[in-house]
Structure formats: C-alpha cells, structure tokens
Design an enzyme around this catalytic site. Sequence first.
Site, PDB file in Angstrom:
ATOM      1  N   LEU A 110       0.912  -1.144   0.000  1.00  0.00           N
ATOM      2  CA  LEU A 110       0.000   0.000   0.000  1.00  0.00           C
ATOM      3  C   LEU A 110       0.943   1.184   0.000  1.00  0.00           C
ATOM      4  CD1 LEU A 110      -2.987   0.831   0.128  1.00  0.00           C
ATOM      5  CD2 LEU A 110      -2.804   0.855   2.615  1.00  0.00           C
ATOM      6  N   ASP A 111       0.897   2.032  -1.038  1.00  0.00           N
ATOM      7  CA  ASP A 111       1.962   3.011  -1.200  1.00  0.00           C
ATOM      8  C   ASP A 111       2.059   3.985  -0.027  1.00  0.00           C
ATOM      9  OD1 ASP A 111       0.653   5.665  -1.889  1.00  0.00           O
ATOM     10  OD2 ASP A 111      -0.237   4.432  -3.458  1.00  0.00           O
ATOM     11  N   LYS A 112       3.198   4.621   0.076  1.00  0.00           N
ATOM     12  CA  LYS A 112       3.534   5.480   1.215  1.00  0.00           C
ATOM     13  C   LYS A 112       2.509   6.589   1.427  1.00  0.00           C
ATOM     14  CE  LYS A 112       7.361   8.338   2.944  1.00  0.00           C
ATOM     15  NZ  LYS A 112       8.735   8.830   2.646  1.00  0.00           N
TER      16      LYS A 112
END
Length: 255
Positions: A110-112
Amino acid sequence: MTKWNNVQKEGTRLNKFLSDAGVCSRREADQLIEKGLVFVDGQVAKIGMRVFDQQEVTVDGKPVVQEEEFILLAVNKPVGVVCTTTSRFQEETIVDLVHYPKRVYPIGRLDKSSEGLILMTNQGEIVNQILKGSNYHEKEYIVSVYKSLTEEFLNQMRNGIPILDTVTRPCIVEPIGEKRFRIVLTQGLNRQIRRMCEYCGYRVRKLKRVRIMNIQLGNLKLGEYRQVSKKEWEVLKKMLEEPHKKSICMESEDK
C-alpha cells in the site's frame, strides 16, 4: 511416493523456505540472497538453490527457524509508513509500526501516500495465494479527489484505463460524495488508482483501503492492528481454496 517424501528428496527452494519461515516475501528473499546476506551451512547462498531438513540457514547472521504458529494480522497503515521489511531511506516500515513480537511481513503493498488496511503474516503460501492476479481477489478503496466527480470520469474508471502498457480491468466505481468515490479492484498494478485518476485529469487527495477480500478495516484505529478472527480466517481460507467465482467486475469484463 508421498508428497512429504518428495519434499525430503527434492528440498525446498530457498526463497520459499525463507518466505514460509516468515522472514520476508519470496521477492525480498531473492534480494537478500543477491546481497550475500543468506548462508546455508556456513556457505553463501545462491539464487534458486534448494535446502533440506537439518541444514542451517541464517540471514544476516541470525538463524532461521520455521514458525509453526499461524499469524495473520489486519493493520491500519498510516500515511508515511512504507510496506517493506527494511528501508533504505530511514523511513518507518510497517514492521516497525506493528512491532509484533514474532516475525511477520506484509502481504502486498500500500503506497507510502496511502492509508488503510494491509494484512501481515508469517506464512509465505498465503501471500502468493492472495496476491495472484489471476484469482481476481477484490480490494476496496475510498478515494477523495480535488474536483467534482462527473459521470464521464466514473464511466472511464469503470471501463478500463490504459496505464503501464496495459488496460485496467473493468471495476466497480460508485460516487459517495461530490469529490469521493468507492472503487473495487481485482488487480494490483503499481499506484493503480492514482495513475487511473491522473489519466482522467483528476488528482487523488486521499486514498484509503477498507477491505481485502472478506477482511474489513472496520473501526480499527490508525496505526493499530488486530488478529484476524477465526471466523474471518475460515471464510478467507475457503475463498482461497475454491476456484474463484465471477465477481461483478469479471462479469463486466466478459461483456
């Protein structure tokens, strides 16, 4: 010859062994091997090698022990935390955040810049089953953008967007406010929702994942985690074991 005897005779691929032991994902295991951090019986390991019972495997000097207890956690990841087991830039990782007493690692990414549900486990096999794109496993998100939604935008998002040298699968997209919508994906391309929105002239303001298959984020507080319940696991296991049933997304794709 039994399956067990076959395993004894043929051994287990080293990256799978490390994944099943809860050290990291298979991909990350290969990276550790390439860096020369993995040893088998005191010798530097090689990509693709197999290991057998009674062999000693170490990672960065620490012995690897197969974990018998099954662990599956639901975590509410905050913005700014990266979904890796280690960080090159001193960023807080999901492992740092959870600080679980036993070794666990994230299932997927889950991207930053996003927040919400991510699962963590110590079992490599479940990671591969959940992430396999051909299984069409659903992931649900709530997305806020900077300008008002239009029917044209919603239809574009539903019917497939050309990104990353492919076209996204048809998906469920429902407005839930002037600038907010719900989207259910059955694939996991890199920064997929953000790229889809950008293609349509929209920019994501906030992105939150609220469901992975049957596991719901619910009221879990930001930065906290919980054990996936026995009932949830039984349903999830059945979904993973059975051939996937056609979702609304898949039915749209067939038309």
